[in-house]
Enzyme design. Structure first.
Site, PDB file in Angstrom:
ATOM      1  N   HIS A   1       0.856  -1.185   0.000  1.00  0.00           N
ATOM      2  CA  HIS A   1       0.000   0.000   0.000  1.00  0.00           C
ATOM      3  C   HIS A   1       0.886   1.226   0.000  1.00  0.00           C
ATOM      4  CE1 HIS A   1      -3.233   2.748   1.109  1.00  0.00           C
ATOM      5  NE2 HIS A   1      -4.072   1.796   0.766  1.00  0.00           N
TER       6      HIS A   1
ATOM      7  N   ASP B   1      -7.884  -5.231   0.098  1.00  0.00           N
ATOM      8  CA  ASP B   1      -8.421  -6.111  -0.928  1.00  0.00           C
ATOM      9  C   ASP B   1      -8.087  -7.579  -0.706  1.00  0.00           C
ATOM     10  OD1 ASP B   1      -9.752  -4.268  -2.531  1.00  0.00           O
ATOM     11  OD2 ASP B   1      -7.860  -3.575  -3.371  1.00  0.00           O
TER      12      ASP B   1
END
Ligand code: ACO
Length: 378
Positions: free
Chosen positions: A261, A315
């Site tokens: 991320h 996710d």
């Protein structure tokens, strides 16, 4: 004016001032309007959280009731939008269908009164109400079925699962889906939110704002990753294959979907909650073999890439939860869009409050005074 150094992807460059959400990527903190995501996941509902994000306050019981009633009332789609959807190819991606439908709303609700709070409220209600109906309708239509009408006696999450699966969901499934919507509702200035803000800054209509954000969310480096995670788990196929698969990815510098991320350098706090939700679902409705593969992946990636701050993002586990709720893989990103519509609308409203059109600069790397070569000499 200060001339700033160029940063690819605007990494670390503040693009706005916002009081909507806060992330501390080192500590794994996410707050909406100052409230930790864990609190909201446990105690709030998606619509209450949407209200909080958009109007910067937790509604009292009466205001929340009115908001929920307005949303229930506006869930249906105009038959012309349904007719338009019938012309979409069934092989088309549902994100493209959603983007087209969100933009089409601007044709039907063309009044634009961005300084009128009643207009803002109506647009918020209409979008939050209709986006789930559009997603479910396209899913049924591409299978050759008529869309299912929304049911007024069902809450927001339960109604979506009902419209999608044509049966009333188990209360635990509906609750877990509602928590998933809360978890995905907002996440500071990511690509799709930035896209929404840039579009909003031109003072176009809110349907164009949401259509622009939906288009941006569709990419595999953003909202599309949950879908890619399931495809990856299917490809890996067994717990034994996890290590060789990951070693192959690392050797060939292939990105491992659902990991890493731009902001979080620890496990995403939403991934922690989603993993717990996945376990609750599997306990009640049966195990999923891909869950064991996912847990082993998390373990091996932490061992090999943890020192570089690469951990599961939002996710990674969301797809496993959605699968168990009967949501097809290519609807994961549209489901993300249903939820993130709340955050996009909050940023739209915040952008309008102190608007300045986005117009960054560039560093030109091309030629100057170049000759025009006649076509016969090229
Ligand atoms: N797998 C393997 N290596 C990774 C991963 C990953 N998932 N993520 C980052 N890295 C490595 C990169 O290869 C790079 O290595 P290098 O310095 O040797 O070139 C380094 O870590 C930095 O990677 P960047 O891509 O520059 O990091 P950035 O902060 O730009 O990336 C991103 C963030 C795009 C999310 C990235 O981690 C990624 O592509 N992940 C996979 C896709 C994904 O899961 N996306 C969903 C994100 S969450 C969301 O949008 C809702």
């Amino acid at each position: 004016m200060t001339v700033c150094e160029y940063r690819a992807g605007l990494e670390g460059v503040p693009a706005t001032q916002s009081s909507i959400s806060f992330v501390d990527g080192q500590k794994g903190i996410l707050e909406y309007r100052g409230i930790p995501i864990q609190e909201l996941a446990e105690k709030s509902t998606f619509l209450e959280t949407a209200y909080l994000l958009i109007w910067n306050e937790l509604p009292n019981a009466e205001d929340l009731g009115t908001f929920e009633t307005e949303i229930r009332y506006h869930r249906r789609l105009k038959y012309r939008i349904r007719d338009m959807m019938k012309c979409f190819p069934e092989s088309g991606h549902p994100m493209d269908a959603l983007q087209a439908c969100a933009a089409a709303l601007g044709l039907f609700y063309s009044r634009r009164a961005l300084d009128d709070p009643a207009y803002i409220r109506a647009a918020v209600v209409r979008l939050l109400a209709k986006v789930p109906t559009m997603v479910a309708a396209f899913q049924l239509m591409r299978k050759g079925n008529d869309p299912v009408q929304p049911r007024d006696d069902l809450g927001y999450a339960a109604n979506f699962l009902y419209m999608l699966n044509e049966q009333e969901p188990d209360p635990l499934a509906a609750h877990i889906f509602d928590v998933c919507l809360t978890l995905h509702a907002e996440h500071t200035i990511n690509a799709s939110t930035f896209s929404a803000m840039v579009t909003a800054s031109t003072l176009t209509d809110p349907y164009a704002v949401i259509a622009s954000a939906v288009g941006t969310l569709a990419g595999p480096l953003h909202g599309g990753a949950a879908e890619e995670v399931i495809l990856m788990l299917e490809e890996i196929g067994s717990v034994e294959n996890v290590r060789p698969y990951l070693e192959h990815c690392m050797e060939h510098k292939t990105k491992i979907m659902g990991f890493g991320h731009r902001v979080y350098k620890v496990k995403d706090p939403r991934a922690i909650i989603l993993q717990q939700l996945a376990e609750q679902l599997f306990d009640k409705f049966g195990q999923d073999k891909y869950y064991d593969i996912a847990v082993e992946m998390e373990h091996v990636v932490a061992e090999k890439l943890g020192h570089r701050g690469i951990y599961p993002n939002v996710d990674f586990y969301s797809g496993l939860v959605y699968r168990k709720l009967g949501i097809p893989t290519d609807l994961f990103t549209p489901v993300f869009a249903i939820s993130r519509t709340a955050g996009w609308l909050a940023h739209w409203k915040e952008q309008l409050a102190e608007n300045r059109i986005f117009r960054p600069t560039q560093i030109y790397t091309g030629l100057h005074s170049a000759p025009y070569v006649p076509i016969e000499q090229r």
